[in-house]
Scaffold this motif. Structure first.
Motif, PDB file in Angstrom:
ATOM      1  N   VAL A 113       0.920  -1.306  -0.001  1.00  0.00           N
ATOM      2  CA  VAL A 113       0.643   0.102   0.206  1.00  0.00           C
ATOM      3  C   VAL A 113       0.739   1.298  -0.307  1.00  0.00           C
ATOM      4  N   THR A 156      -5.515  -4.936   1.896  1.00  0.00           N
ATOM      5  CA  THR A 156      -3.871  -4.236   0.346  1.00  0.00           C
ATOM      6  C   THR A 156      -4.838  -4.489  -0.044  1.00  0.00           C
ATOM      7  N   PHE A 159      -7.610  -1.679  -0.234  1.00  0.00           N
ATOM      8  CA  PHE A 159      -6.716  -0.556  -0.787  1.00  0.00           C
ATOM      9  C   PHE A 159      -7.071  -0.169  -2.304  1.00  0.00           C
ATOM     10  N   PHE A 163      -8.655   2.756  -4.758  1.00  0.00           N
ATOM     11  CA  PHE A 163      -7.758   3.464  -4.968  1.00  0.00           C
ATOM     12  C   PHE A 163      -7.919   3.330  -6.385  1.00  0.00           C
TER      13      PHE A 163
END
Length: 261
Positions: A113, A156, A159, A163
């Motif tokens: 990340v 992770t 994310f 993102f």
């Protein structure tokens, strides 16, 4: 859009190496980043012998603090321009969360990340100034579903998926494509590094997708300006859409039984 220069993290093996080999065939210059010095220089030598491209090597442990900034600064010092960033480096860790080493969980978050966000932020600004570029962030089908015994890893990757899709939307009118690559089980050293039980690893090896196939699917999706791509066929696409048809608690219990050693 032809890719002139690509920077690939985790380039010494698996999907990262497959990206390097595939892009080299289309005359893309490469910046290879990893901590495995011998493997990286060996790969760079092989690619330069087969093609006319230039291959830069950056030896960097990306689990270190501010590793992304160090990589970016080296690229600038060498006078290089990156128009495709491939954030591939990452690892998992198998087992009940409370029984795993905390330091390994934090290293995973740093690699999967933090350094991904750091490198994306630094190179995206440059791409926006240039008015073109592309970013491939390697997520996973694990990003669509919480995974007991791979809890931090799946989080992770969730994310990375969220993102990257947000960046895809933000940059639609800026000439920049952002893709979340979501492979299923792939031929790599993932199971070994994640410390899966040998019996589990042997069972999983039967349905692995080749890294080369994953890369070809990713580059095709990037060309089509998709926000994400799930590789590995119909089975993986059914897995990532399962939460649309079943309660989350039902799926979590089923996955827990499947992943329990």
């Amino acid at each position: 859009m032809a890719i002139k220069t690509a920077l690939i993290t985790g380039a010494s093996s698996g999907i990262g190496q497959a990206f390097a080999e595939e892009l080299a065939t289309s005359c893309t210059n490469l910046i290879l980043v990893a901590r495995s010095e011998d493997k990286l220089y060996r790969l760079a030598k092989q690619l330069k012998e087969k093609t006319s491209i230039t291959v830069e090597v950056i030896i960097q442990d990306l689990t270190e603090p501010q590793a992304g900034q160090k990589v970016y600064d080296l690229v600038q010092d060498r006078g290089l321009t990156v128009d495709c960033l491939i954030n591939n480096a990452g690892f998992g860790d198998y087992g009940p969360f409370a029984q795993r080493e905390l330091s390994k969980q934090l290293e995973m978050i740093q690699l999967n990340v933090t350094v991904l966000v750091e490198l994306t932020h630094l190179f995206l600004q440059q791409m926006q100034q240039q008015g073109e570029g592309s970013i491939i962030n390697v997520a996973s089908i694990a990003g669509f579903q919480s995974l007991p015994y791979l809890s931090t890893y799946a989080a992770t990757k969730a994310f990375v998926l969220s993102f990257t899709e947000a960046l895809w939307a933000e940059n639609q009118e800026k000439g920049i494509n952002c893709l979340a690559l979501c492979p299923g089980p792939t031929e790599s050293n993932f199971f070994e590094v994640a410390d899966f039980p040998q019996s589990f690893e042997s069972k999983s090896n039967s349905g692995l997708t080749s890294a080369q196939t994953v890369v070809k699917d990713a580059l095709k999706a990037l060309e089509n300006n998709q926000s994400n791509v799930v590789t590995g066929g119909v089975a993986n696409n059914l897995i990532v859409n399962s939460s649309r048809f079943f309660p989350r608690e039902f799926l979590l219990k089923a996955v827990e039984k499947q992943f329990r050693a």
